[in-house]
Write a protein that holds these residues in place. Structure first.
Motif, short mmCIF file in Angstrom:
data_model
loop_
_atom_site.label_atom_id
_atom_site.label_comp_id
_atom_site.label_asym_id
_atom_site.label_seq_id
_atom_site.Cartn_x
_atom_site.Cartn_y
_atom_site.Cartn_z
N ALA A 94 0.83 -1.21 0.00
CA ALA A 94 0.00 0.00 0.00
C ALA A 94 0.86 1.25 0.00
O ALA A 94 1.98 1.26 0.52
N ALA A 95 0.28 2.30 -0.57
CA ALA A 95 0.83 3.65 -0.45
C ALA A 95 -0.24 4.49 0.22
O ALA A 95 -1.43 4.35 -0.07
N ILE A 96 0.20 5.33 1.15
CA ILE A 96 -0.76 6.14 1.90
C ILE A 96 -0.48 7.63 1.67
O ILE A 96 0.67 8.07 1.60
N LEU A 97 -1.59 8.35 1.53
CA LEU A 97 -1.55 9.77 1.21
C LEU A 97 -2.48 10.51 2.17
O LEU A 97 -3.43 9.92 2.69
N PRO A 150 0.95 7.81 10.49
CA PRO A 150 1.49 6.68 11.28
C PRO A 150 0.41 5.77 11.83
O PRO A 150 0.61 4.55 11.93
N HIS A 151 -0.76 6.31 12.16
CA HIS A 151 -1.85 5.48 12.67
C HIS A 151 -2.37 4.56 11.57
O HIS A 151 -2.62 3.37 11.80
N LEU A 152 -2.55 5.12 10.37
CA LEU A 152 -3.01 4.30 9.24
C LEU A 152 -1.97 3.24 8.89
O LEU A 152 -2.32 2.08 8.65
N ARG A 153 -0.71 3.62 8.91
CA ARG A 153 0.37 2.66 8.66
C ARG A 153 0.32 1.51 9.65
O ARG A 153 0.42 0.33 9.29
N GLN A 154 0.13 1.82 10.92
CA GLN A 154 0.10 0.79 11.96
C GLN A 154 -1.09 -0.16 11.76
O GLN A 154 -0.94 -1.38 11.88
N GLY A 184 -1.38 -7.02 7.98
CA GLY A 184 -0.47 -7.78 7.13
C GLY A 184 -0.09 -7.07 5.85
O GLY A 184 0.57 -7.67 4.99
N VAL A 185 -0.49 -5.84 5.67
CA VAL A 185 -0.16 -5.08 4.47
C VAL A 185 1.24 -4.47 4.62
O VAL A 185 1.58 -3.93 5.66
N VAL A 186 2.03 -4.58 3.57
CA VAL A 186 3.33 -3.91 3.53
C VAL A 186 3.08 -2.49 3.04
O VAL A 186 2.67 -2.28 1.89
N LEU A 222 4.46 1.04 1.96
CA LEU A 222 5.70 1.62 1.46
C LEU A 222 6.24 2.67 2.42
O LEU A 222 5.45 3.41 3.02
N PRO A 223 7.56 2.74 2.58
CA PRO A 223 8.11 3.73 3.50
C PRO A 223 7.81 5.16 3.06
O PRO A 223 7.57 6.02 3.89
N GLY A 224 7.79 5.40 1.76
CA GLY A 224 7.45 6.74 1.27
C GLY A 224 5.96 6.98 1.40
O GLY A 224 5.16 6.07 1.22
N GLN A 225 5.60 8.18 1.73
CA GLN A 225 4.20 8.56 1.84
C GLN A 225 4.07 9.99 1.34
O GLN A 225 5.07 10.65 1.11
N PHE A 226 2.84 10.46 1.17
CA PHE A 226 2.63 11.81 0.66
C PHE A 226 1.68 12.55 1.57
O PHE A 226 0.59 12.06 1.87
N SER A 227 2.09 13.72 2.00
CA SER A 227 1.28 14.57 2.84
C SER A 227 1.17 15.94 2.18
O SER A 227 2.18 16.52 1.78
N LEU A 228 -0.06 16.43 2.04
CA LEU A 228 -0.30 17.69 1.35
C LEU A 228 -0.83 18.74 2.33
O LEU A 228 -2.03 18.77 2.64
#
Length: 192
Positions: free
Chosen positions: A115-118, A132-136, A142-144, A146-152
């Motif tokens: 997954a990628a999170i924005l 970080p909450h969504l990542r956790q 079990g989803v990997v 990605l270390p990169g994320q986008f914040s606007l």
């Protein structure tokens, strides 16, 4: 060609995150991914309650979402920040999709996913405190992620009013390209 499921954690008509996920999904498509963009407003779900689940089973929309998650290699999620965390709509959706059904593990829809999170927000942090909450949550399922994320940040001024594009897309395309690349590398051929 990887299959990417894209959605926003907001169903507000003029949501910055709905605008952001549209751009990100278009970028995925342009990068060669088969991208399915869904609107969670089309999948209304009751607030998760174990007693209701025990009595009624999974709602039809939870089953439809489970099928969509299982049919894709990757997730692309843009979400607002509510009180420095994940909005209830997104959390409730992820919880319903994670429920066991007819002997099938609730984690199956998340298995082997990347997954990628924005995030977008009119504030100065741009949803950064929610990520970080969504990542956790996704990691726990079990989803990997990605270390990169986008914040606007300052999303209220970030979109071109004429064409809806970001005035400075910057890192968004980098994150999308990484998702497409990793999803393609990890994609498994369909089971026959």
């Amino acid at each position: 060609m990887p299959k990417i499921l894209a959605f926003s954690g907001s169903i507000r008509r003029d949501s910055w995150n709905r605008k952001l996920i549209l751009l990100a999904a278009d970028a995925c498509q342009a990068a060669g991914a088969e991208t399915t963009l869904i609107d969670l407003a089309d999948y209304p779900l009751p607030l998760y309650n174990g007693d209701d689940e025990a009595r009624d089973g999974l709602p039809d929309n939870a089953l439809r979402l489970k099928a969509l998650f299982k049919a894709h290699d990757a997730l692309l999620i843009a979400s607002p920040e509510y009180n420095s965390s994940v909005p209830p709509l997104l959390k409730n959706t992820l919880d319903w999709v994670s429920r066991e059904w007819q002997g099938e593990s609730g984690l199956l829809p998340y298995q082997d996913k990347v997954a990628a999170i924005l995030a977008a927000s009119p504030g100065q942090y741009g949803g950064m405190r929610m990520l970080p909450h969504l990542r956790q949550i996704l990691n726990t399922l079990g989803v990997v992620v990605l270390p990169g994320q986008f914040s606007l940040p300052h999303a209220d001024r970030a979109f071109d009013e004429e064409n809806g594009a970001l005035k400075s897309p910057g890192r968004l395309h980098t994150v999308v390209m990484e998702l497409v690349s990793v999803a393609a590398a990890l994609a498994r051929p369909p089971v026959q």
